[in-house]
Scaffold this active site. Sequence first.
Site, PDB file in Angstrom:
ATOM      1  CB  SER A 106      22.252  10.887   9.365  1.00 20.56           C
ATOM      2  OG  SER A 106      22.650   9.555   9.675  1.00 20.56           O
ATOM      3  N   GLY A 107      22.564   9.249   6.425  1.00 19.90           N
ATOM      4  CA  GLY A 107      23.600   8.618   5.611  1.00 19.90           C
ATOM      5  C   GLY A 107      24.406   7.607   6.396  1.00 19.90           C
ATOM      6  N   GLY A 108      24.096   7.449   7.688  1.00 16.60           N
ATOM      7  CA  GLY A 108      24.790   6.485   8.521  1.00 16.60           C
ATOM      8  C   GLY A 108      24.073   5.152   8.603  1.00 16.60           C
ATOM      9  CB  VAL A 109      25.107   1.947  10.168  1.00 17.17           C
ATOM     10  CG1 VAL A 109      24.519   0.556  10.356  1.00 17.17           C
ATOM     11  CG2 VAL A 109      26.410   1.857   9.401  1.00 17.17           C
ATOM     12  CG  ASP A 110      22.850   3.879  14.222  1.00 23.65           C
ATOM     13  OD1 ASP A 110      23.136   2.664  14.205  1.00 23.65           O
ATOM     14  OD2 ASP A 110      23.472   4.723  14.873  1.00 23.65           O
ATOM     15  CB  SER A 111      19.181   7.084   9.765  1.00 18.70           C
ATOM     16  OG  SER A 111      20.296   7.339   8.935  1.00 18.70           O
ATOM     17  N   GLY A 130      16.921   7.070  13.893  1.00 18.08           N
ATOM     18  CA  GLY A 130      17.718   5.914  14.290  1.00 18.08           C
ATOM     19  C   GLY A 130      18.378   6.062  15.645  1.00 18.08           C
ATOM     20  CB  CYS A 150      21.043  19.497  16.332  1.00 21.27           C
ATOM     21  SG  CYS A 150      20.610  18.999  14.647  1.00 21.27           S
ATOM     22  CB  ALA A 173      15.542  11.904  10.345  1.00 20.35           C
ATOM     23  CB  CYS A 205      27.640  16.619  12.225  1.00 18.95           C
ATOM     24  SG  CYS A 205      26.562  18.036  12.574  1.00 18.95           S
TER      25      CYS A 205
END
Length: 368
Positions: free
Chosen positions: A20-25, A136, A112, A18, A208
């Site tokens: 999200s467009g963030g660093v973790d994922s 992530g 969610c 999954a 979000c």
Amino acid sequence: MNSLFIDKAPEDTRVIVAMSGGVDSSVTAAMLKEEGYDVVGVTLQLYDHGEAVCRPNTCCAGRDIYDARRVADQIGIPHYVLDYEEVFKRDVMEYFAETYVHGETPIPCVKCNETVKFRDLLETAKDLGGDALVTGHYVQWEMTDQGAILLRGDDHRRDQSYFMFTMTQDQADYVRFPLGGMCKDETRELAKKFGLAVASKSDSQDICFVPEGKYVDVVEKLRPGSLEAGEIVHVDGTVVGKHDGIIKYTVGQRRGLGIAWPEPLYVIKLDAENKQVIVGPKEALMEYELTINGVNWIGFTELPDEGRELVVKVRSAQPPQPATVYPLEDGRARVTLKDGYAGIAPGQACVFYEGERMLGGGWIETAA
């Protein structure tokens, strides 16, 4: 047995990440790709900020989708964008608005996870032939003879196990959380090592779908007329002011009350039925007992009548504290807190732990 505890070679193991467009994922996907897994990235189109507050094109979730796609292209994995806007609006945003209208404080991230991610996306991951759904989140995962267990993230400042309390055992068995043993600094270093375009991207500080933290705008859009005026009442019964909507207040709030009073006042309770904000001194916030509903256990199903001693969290950022959990009927429980807590808010979660292991939890109904 590979690093995800799946009895296959990495190259024969398909994982749905999954993104999200963030660093973790992004780091999660890059790590697994480097280890040789068959990685498929999936990003969910969930909302449009502008539409949420009735200002189209002001801010759009497309930026995060673009970042996720850019990372997927960079590390060489297939990437899909799935339209989940309808289910997200129904199961998360509507819940968010309705909870505020009822004088409670929602946790949309838990809802969610419960619906969109670990129900719907998880089934999509299986349809895509995935051996696991990977995210992530900073949660530790271990497989035991009785099934998977979830533990607090090794970095307790980043631990996200609180937001997983609604997960079923079958879901826990299928998901994986590779970042659970890491801290954020390590994740960012890996992002730089992999040369990811999002390596310096800042973490989101807001819910979000709530731009700039303006949740009242979202509630008003989804529940027109929810800003009903009423009285601000002291716990001694004295009317001390007026308000223009209980959705603007949360239990424990001190600032923004606009009341001249000899001592600092805090929001003690929200009475939606009578449109009242109840305020009082800080000591009036302290509670030692609460009831919860929708109780869910992961790998544990029964409580003895005499209760069970555990540690619990009644806010995500609060350290766990000793408590005894007693069974009630209809999926409810009574929780007594050894040290008490100032500011127990209906609508939040009470999550159970035994040591580092997260056992489940329930939704706070009342404090007494």
